[in-house]
Scaffold this active site. Sequence first.
Site, PDB file in Angstrom:
ATOM      1  N   SER A 183       9.217  -6.086   8.155  1.00  0.00           N
ATOM      2  CA  SER A 183       8.585  -6.055   6.841  1.00  0.00           C
ATOM      3  C   SER A 183       8.965  -7.297   6.027  1.00  0.00           C
ATOM      4  O   SER A 183       8.105  -7.984   5.472  1.00  0.00           O
ATOM      5  CB  SER A 183       9.004  -4.790   6.094  1.00  0.00           C
ATOM      6  OG  SER A 183       8.511  -4.802   4.768  1.00  0.00           O
ATOM      7  N   LYS A 187       6.443 -11.443   5.645  1.00  0.00           N
ATOM      8  CA  LYS A 187       6.089 -12.153   4.412  1.00  0.00           C
ATOM      9  C   LYS A 187       6.736 -13.528   4.367  1.00  0.00           C
ATOM     10  O   LYS A 187       6.131 -14.500   3.905  1.00  0.00           O
ATOM     11  CB  LYS A 187       6.495 -11.316   3.194  1.00  0.00           C
ATOM     12  CG  LYS A 187       5.739  -9.996   3.071  1.00  0.00           C
ATOM     13  CD  LYS A 187       6.035  -9.258   1.796  1.00  0.00           C
ATOM     14  CE  LYS A 187       7.406  -8.629   1.763  1.00  0.00           C
ATOM     15  NZ  LYS A 187       7.527  -7.451   2.635  1.00  0.00           N
TER      16      LYS A 187
END
Length: 434
Positions: A183, A187
């Site tokens: 996660s 990004k």
Amino acid sequence: MRMYDLIEKKRGGGALTDEEIDFMITGYTKGDIPDYQMSAMMMAIYFQGMNDKETLKLTTAMRDSGDQLDLSAIEGRKVDKHSTGGVGDKTSIALTPLVASVGVKVAKMSGRGLGHTGGTIDKLESFDGFRVDISNEQFIKQVNTIGVSIMGQTKDLAPADKKLYALRDVTATVENISLIASSIMSKKLAAGADAIVLDVKTGSGAFMKNLDDARALAKAMVTIGKGAGRDMFAFITDMDEPLGCAVGNALEVKEAIDTLKGKGPADFTELVLNLACRMVMLSGIETDEDKAMALLKENIANGKALDKLAEFVSAQGGDSKAVYDTDLLPKANNVYELKADKDGYITHINCEEVGIASLVLGGGRETLDSVIDLSVGIVLNKKCGDKVSAGDVLAYVHYNDDKKKEDAVKRLKDAYQIGDSYNKTKKVIIDKIC
């Protein structure tokens, strides 16, 4: 290929192939795979885990689910930093101008906070007029011109992660190392930096309360980054008490400014210098650790780091006069002194409770729609290991609402423990992983 078969395979402890993970993430992002099947898969992963190859593929599949920032137009190596967050973590505000002042290119995307204080962007908005809604072209031009820019994360950056996290949050499948690491790193990889320095917190105010879990997360993220062709370095750092002394948006900005003046708290200054040193080394500007550290300390002493912060704030529409005169930052109407009720030593500060006390004052968000009061917060006057006498000020509570103050003070008082002695060894940096 059927999602049913993939769930059954992972439930039985099998490893998913690259093609299967691509199918799963692409299908879920497009809406072809329903929430109930992805929930079952997340639970299977939660219990069975993923190997390094699966975790890397899951990360890159989430990265590839949306936009990726192309930083090739920025000259030189781009270095990013990520913190897993904590109480009083205003690191980026001091760190990014400091490293930019020695020539490191920092093109950083940051988010708003949900919890005890605002995120980096919220804190920067303590400078009147500061803007983060800038175009990619403006972002890149600014980094080329002054070496640093911070903009808000776009909604199209790793959309698969956003959708997956919302699902994990309501299905009790957040706390799995592979899922947490993928996660975060999806990004970071989409943001386009060549090298990434990680600050993984552990302790009562951190997401990872346990040191072993923090190490596992740091190792997983370093492995992912290297597997995706990035240079990586991770620090495991202490969050068993608030970082520095200030907790609250404008108060933290002031503390970051004080640090760039060479007057910051010792623990915060140590962390900023160590993260900055590694960023300089990964940039290639100076690969010798002692020389890199000397460059950074020199730019604090000669004022170049502070000037770079002012230049950065001004470039994004903010009032840079507040960099040199912090009285211009938002200020609460009242200050309450929390005092010790007995003699002794500060043996423990419940870091999370200090953060919640700041949230209660209005310094954070309970929901995405909450409005932050940038002026409120807490400044600790005594920290772990400090000797105190009855009547000494433990902390200053900056507030605008009497009722909120009463609740915050009770929490803050309960967060402090005073004992007869203090024998622990305090370390800001607990471990390094590369």
